[in-house]
Design an enzyme around this catalytic site. Structure first.
Site, PDB file in Angstrom:
ATOM      1  N   GLU A  58     -12.247  10.203  17.119  1.00  0.00           N
ATOM      2  CA  GLU A  58     -13.313  10.251  18.130  1.00  0.00           C
ATOM      3  C   GLU A  58     -12.875  10.938  19.423  1.00  0.00           C
ATOM      4  OE1 GLU A  58     -15.636   7.021  20.858  1.00  0.00           O
ATOM      5  OE2 GLU A  58     -15.351   6.511  18.750  1.00  0.00           O
ATOM      6  N   ASP A  59     -11.663  10.650  19.867  1.00  0.00           N
ATOM      7  CA  ASP A  59     -11.254  11.121  21.191  1.00  0.00           C
ATOM      8  C   ASP A  59     -10.109  12.128  21.207  1.00  0.00           C
ATOM      9  OD1 ASP A  59     -13.149   9.491  22.388  1.00  0.00           O
ATOM     10  OD2 ASP A  59     -11.761   7.825  22.632  1.00  0.00           O
TER      11      ASP A  59
END
Length: 187
Positions: A58-59
């Site tokens: 996700e990051d």
């Protein structure tokens, strides 16, 4: 190779020098804290590996297929449950509620009880950070997030508390609940 050690090395490399919104702390510390919380709930190395890897897709730009190839199907599935679709076609402040609703739904649909453990590790770490920031900045803390309305955060973290109720007998869930009440000044 030890699965958790390999996952930690991977997460360190993936996060690099990234910092967290709100407090500017190294992103890897959040990943390690999430795994440390998960370790209070289980000794399952796959769940612990997923906890330390939970933000890498996700990051940090990792690919879920790479997670699957390196750490196995279950770890990838657990990381996938924690990976939010960023809805990049919309500005983050406009997609926030839809992303959080989908994340809650994804957690509720997860069949593996390890998903709740990974989620509790992640979200308890977030609330600990929120609490520290609020002690220093008060209500001004929300200005550093995509969603600046504290009531929206309250809705999200309170909804997650309900989704994580199977872990309600654990000290980690009780701490989560206490922090939730403190941060959002619940009566």
């Amino acid at each position: 190779m030890n699965l958790l050690s390999d996952a930690m090395r991977f997460a360190i490399a993936a996060h690099g020098g990234a910092v967290r919104k709100g407090d500017g702390s190294p992103a890897i510390l959040h990943a390690m804290e999430a795994a440390a919380v998960a370790a209070t709930l289980t000794d399952d190395s796959q769940v612990l590996a997923a906890a330390v890897l939970h933000d890498t897709v996700e990051d940090a730009g990792a690919d879920l297929e790479e997670i699957r190839a390196r750490f196995g199907q279950r770890v990838a599935r657990l990381v996938g449950v924690e990976t939010e679709d960023k809805l990049r076609h919309l500005p983050p402040d406009q997609s926030w509620r839809a992303r959080k609703e989908a994340a809650i739904d994804q957690l509720l649909r997860a069949e593996d009880p390890g998903a709740a453990i990974v989620a509790l590790g992640d979200k308890l770490s977030n609330l600990r950070s929120f609490y520290r920031i609020k002690q220093r900045q008060g209500a001004a803390m929300w200005a550093s997030f995509n969603q600046t309305d504290p009531e929206e955060h309250h809705w999200y973290y309170r909804s997650l508390a309900g989704a994580l109720v199977p872990l309600a007998d654990s000290p980690a869930w009780r701490e989560y609940h206490w922090l939730l009440r403190q941060i959002f000044e619940e009566d």
